[in-house]
Design a protein around this motif. Structure first.
Motif, PDB file in Angstrom:
ATOM      1  N   ASN A   1     -41.591  55.550  27.020  1.00  0.00           N
ATOM      2  CA  ASN A   1     -41.359  55.086  25.651  1.00  0.00           C
ATOM      3  C   ASN A   1     -40.653  56.117  24.783  1.00  0.00           C
ATOM      4  O   ASN A   1     -39.823  55.758  23.958  1.00  0.00           O
ATOM      5  N   VAL A   2     -40.996  57.388  24.978  1.00  0.00           N
ATOM      6  CA  VAL A   2     -40.290  58.435  24.232  1.00  0.00           C
ATOM      7  C   VAL A   2     -38.809  58.410  24.607  1.00  0.00           C
ATOM      8  O   VAL A   2     -37.921  58.412  23.743  1.00  0.00           O
ATOM      9  N   PHE A   3     -38.555  58.331  25.911  1.00  0.00           N
ATOM     10  CA  PHE A   3     -37.170  58.316  26.397  1.00  0.00           C
ATOM     11  C   PHE A   3     -36.454  57.069  25.883  1.00  0.00           C
ATOM     12  O   PHE A   3     -35.289  57.129  25.468  1.00  0.00           O
ATOM     13  N   SER A   4     -37.155  55.956  25.877  1.00  0.00           N
ATOM     14  CA  SER A   4     -36.568  54.703  25.410  1.00  0.00           C
ATOM     15  C   SER A   4     -36.191  54.762  23.925  1.00  0.00           C
ATOM     16  O   SER A   4     -35.130  54.291  23.514  1.00  0.00           O
ATOM     17  N   MET A   5     -37.046  55.392  23.108  1.00  0.00           N
ATOM     18  CA  MET A   5     -36.722  55.563  21.685  1.00  0.00           C
ATOM     19  C   MET A   5     -35.475  56.431  21.524  1.00  0.00           C
ATOM     20  O   MET A   5     -34.580  56.114  20.737  1.00  0.00           O
ATOM     21  N   MET A   6     -35.442  57.522  22.284  1.00  0.00           N
ATOM     22  CA  MET A   6     -34.291  58.422  22.195  1.00  0.00           C
ATOM     23  C   MET A   6     -33.013  57.695  22.632  1.00  0.00           C
ATOM     24  O   MET A   6     -31.974  57.847  22.001  1.00  0.00           O
ATOM     25  N   THR A   7     -33.096  56.898  23.710  1.00  0.00           N
ATOM     26  CA  THR A   7     -31.892  56.185  24.168  1.00  0.00           C
ATOM     27  C   THR A   7     -31.507  55.074  23.187  1.00  0.00           C
ATOM     28  O   THR A   7     -30.356  54.699  23.103  1.00  0.00           O
ATOM     29  N   ASP A   8     -32.476  54.568  22.443  1.00  0.00           N
ATOM     30  CA  ASP A   8     -32.170  53.559  21.427  1.00  0.00           C
ATOM     31  C   ASP A   8     -31.633  54.178  20.139  1.00  0.00           C
ATOM     32  O   ASP A   8     -31.368  53.477  19.170  1.00  0.00           O
ATOM     33  N   GLY A   9     -31.517  55.506  20.115  1.00  0.00           N
ATOM     34  CA  GLY A   9     -30.882  56.160  18.970  1.00  0.00           C
ATOM     35  C   GLY A   9     -31.840  56.640  17.902  1.00  0.00           C
ATOM     36  O   GLY A   9     -31.417  57.012  16.810  1.00  0.00           O
TER      37      GLY A   9
ATOM     38  N   THR B   1     -30.235  59.843  17.171  1.00  0.00           N
ATOM     39  CA  THR B   1     -29.973  60.614  18.390  1.00  0.00           C
ATOM     40  C   THR B   1     -28.631  60.192  18.975  1.00  0.00           C
ATOM     41  O   THR B   1     -28.202  59.049  18.821  1.00  0.00           O
ATOM     42  N   VAL B   2     -27.974  61.155  19.621  1.00  0.00           N
ATOM     43  CA  VAL B   2     -26.735  60.842  20.336  1.00  0.00           C
ATOM     44  C   VAL B   2     -26.900  61.265  21.796  1.00  0.00           C
ATOM     45  O   VAL B   2     -27.493  62.298  22.085  1.00  0.00           O
ATOM     46  N   GLY B   3     -26.373  60.430  22.678  1.00  0.00           N
ATOM     47  CA  GLY B   3     -26.553  60.694  24.102  1.00  0.00           C
ATOM     48  C   GLY B   3     -25.235  60.965  24.796  1.00  0.00           C
ATOM     49  O   GLY B   3     -24.176  60.552  24.336  1.00  0.00           O
ATOM     50  N   SER B   4     -25.304  61.679  25.897  1.00  0.00           N
ATOM     51  CA  SER B   4     -24.104  61.926  26.693  1.00  0.00           C
ATOM     52  C   SER B   4     -24.501  62.235  28.139  1.00  0.00           C
ATOM     53  O   SER B   4     -25.645  62.601  28.418  1.00  0.00           O
TER      54      SER B   4
ATOM     55  N   GLU C   1     -29.654  64.435  15.875  1.00  0.00           N
ATOM     56  CA  GLU C   1     -28.706  65.080  14.952  1.00  0.00           C
ATOM     57  C   GLU C   1     -29.435  65.791  13.814  1.00  0.00           C
ATOM     58  O   GLU C   1     -28.877  66.659  13.172  1.00  0.00           O
ATOM     59  N   ARG C   2     -30.664  65.379  13.560  1.00  0.00           N
ATOM     60  CA  ARG C   2     -31.374  65.955  12.417  1.00  0.00           C
ATOM     61  C   ARG C   2     -32.234  67.155  12.822  1.00  0.00           C
ATOM     62  O   ARG C   2     -32.115  68.228  12.263  1.00  0.00           O
ATOM     63  N   CYS C   3     -33.124  66.947  13.822  1.00  0.00           N
ATOM     64  CA  CYS C   3     -34.085  68.026  14.144  1.00  0.00           C
ATOM     65  C   CYS C   3     -33.743  68.759  15.439  1.00  0.00           C
ATOM     66  O   CYS C   3     -34.424  69.711  15.802  1.00  0.00           O
ATOM     67  N   ASN C   4     -32.692  68.284  16.137  1.00  0.00           N
ATOM     68  CA  ASN C   4     -32.239  68.935  17.366  1.00  0.00           C
ATOM     69  C   ASN C   4     -33.218  68.791  18.534  1.00  0.00           C
ATOM     70  O   ASN C   4     -33.107  69.495  19.527  1.00  0.00           O
TER      71      ASN C   4
END
Ligand SMILES: [Zn+2]
Ligand SMILES: [Zn+2]
Length: 282
Positions: free
Chosen positions: A160-168, A177-180, A201-204
Motif C-alpha cells: 500500500n505504501v508503494f501503491s500510494m507512491m506510484t499513484d503520485g 511523487t514522481v517516478g522513473s 517533490e516536497r519531503c524527498n
C-alpha cells in the motif's frame, strides 16, 4: 479553510503539542466520539485549574481542535495527531527483534525471517541469504498483532505504501511523487540492474521497487493471475516466483525501455515499461 488560522510555522505547530494537557485534550475528544461541551471536556481531562485548562484549550482551537456550536471536536489535523500517537512512530521505540515468518522461501522452503531494527523491517531468506524487501514500519503496528499475522501485515503495508507512491501521493507528507526507471540505486541488491524509484517533490522521501513489483498492479497482470486461480489481493508477493526472480531485461538504454515476463503454470505474459513508466502488454 481559514488560512489565517492555518498559516502556522512547523516549529510553532509542533511546540503547540509539546504539553501533556493539550495531548490530554486531543485524546479526550478522540475517545468521546462526539462533540463535547467545555465542562464535559474539562471533566474528562481531569485538570484542577480551569483557567489553565482554558488557556491550553485555546492554544489548540483553530488547528487541532474545532469549536462549533459551543462544542469541541477533532478536525482532520487532530485525528492525524492521534494517528501519529497510535502508530507510535514518534513515541515508541520497538526493540530490535527477528521474527520467523509463517511463509516459506519459494526457492528453498526455509521460513523467511523478518528483522526489525530502527523502525525498518528487512525480510530475507536465511538459507539463500537473499533479501526480499526492506521498508519502514511504524512500531505501533505491532500492537495487537501476533506473529502469525506479520507476513500479511508487512506485505500489505509495503504494497500500500508503494501503491500510494506510484499513484503520485507521498505517504509521509502527502506531497506529489514522481517516478522513473533507474539503473543506479543504493537499494539495489547484487543482481538487480534496473528498478523503479519514486521520490517526493516536497519531503524527498523515496520508495524503490523492482520492475516486477511496479507491474504487479497492472490490470493485465492481475487478470493473468486471476484466470489461473490466483487472486493478487490475497496472494503474498513473496510467494510469486516470477517476482522473486526479478528478471527484467533492458531493451533500450536511450530512452530506457524495459521488458518483464510474468510466468505462471508455463504460460507467459510479457510487458514493457518505458521511461515515463507507461506499461504496455506485448
Ligand atoms: Zn531460500
Ligand atoms: Zn513527502
Amino acid at each position: 479553510m481559514n488560512t489565517d488560522e492555518r498559516d502556522v510555522s512547523p516549529e510553532k505547530t509542533f511546540s503547540l503539542l509539546g504539553n501533556d494537557t493539550r495531548i490530554g485534550i486531543i485524546q479526550a475528544l478522540w475517545k468521546a466520539d462526539e462533540p463535547l461541551s467545555f465542562s464535559e471536556l474539562y471533566d474528562r481531562v481531569g485538570l484542577s485549574d480551569s483557567g489553565q485548562f482554558n488557556y491550553h484549550l485555546n492554544k489548540l482551537v483553530g488547528l487541532f481542535v474545532r469549536q462549533k456550536d459551543g462544542k469541541y471536536e477533532l478536525p482532520f489535523a487532530g485525528f492525524r495527531v492521534i494517528g501519529a500517537i497510535l502508530s507510535g512512530t514518534y513515541t515508541q521505540r520497538a526493540e530490535p527483534a527477528t521474527y520467523e515468518l509463517d511463509l516459506p522461501c519459494i526457492k528453498c522452503e526455509t521460513r523467511l525471517e523478518a528483522e526489525y531494527d530502527e523502525e525498518m523491517v528487512t525480510v530475507r531468506c536465511p538459507t539463500c541469504n537473499e533479501q526480499r524487501s526492506a521498508f519502514g514500519f511504524p512500531p505501533g503496528a505491532f500492537e495487537g498483532r501476533d506473529v502469525d499475522e506479520l507476513p500479511q501485515t508487512f506485505e500489505r503495508w509495503l504494497r500500500n505504501v508503494f501503491s500510494m507512491m506510484t499513484d503520485g501521493i507521498c505517504l509521509n507528507c502527502s506531497g506529489r511523487t514522481v517516478g522513473s526507471l533507474v539503473t543506479e540505486s543504493e537499494y539495489f541488491e547484487q543482481e538487480a540492474e534496473i528498478g523503479v524509484e519514486f521520490v517526493c517533490e516536497r519531503c524527498n522521501d523515496h520508495a524503490f521497487g523492482s520492475v516486477g513489483s511496479y507491474i504487479l498492479q497492472h490490470p493485465a497482470v492481475v487478470a493473468f493471475h486471476y484466470e489461473r486461480g490466483i487472486d493478487l489481493c490475497e496472494q503474498s508477493a513473496w510467494e510469486l516466483e516470477w517476482l522473486i526472480d526479478n528478471d527484467s531485461r533492458i531493451l533500450s538504454d536511450e530512452p530506457l525501455l524495459v521488458e518483464h515476463t510474468v510466468e505462471l503454470d508455463g504460460d507467459e505474459l510479457t510487458l514493457t515499461v518505458n521511461d515515463e513508466l507507461t506499461v504496455e502488454v506485448e
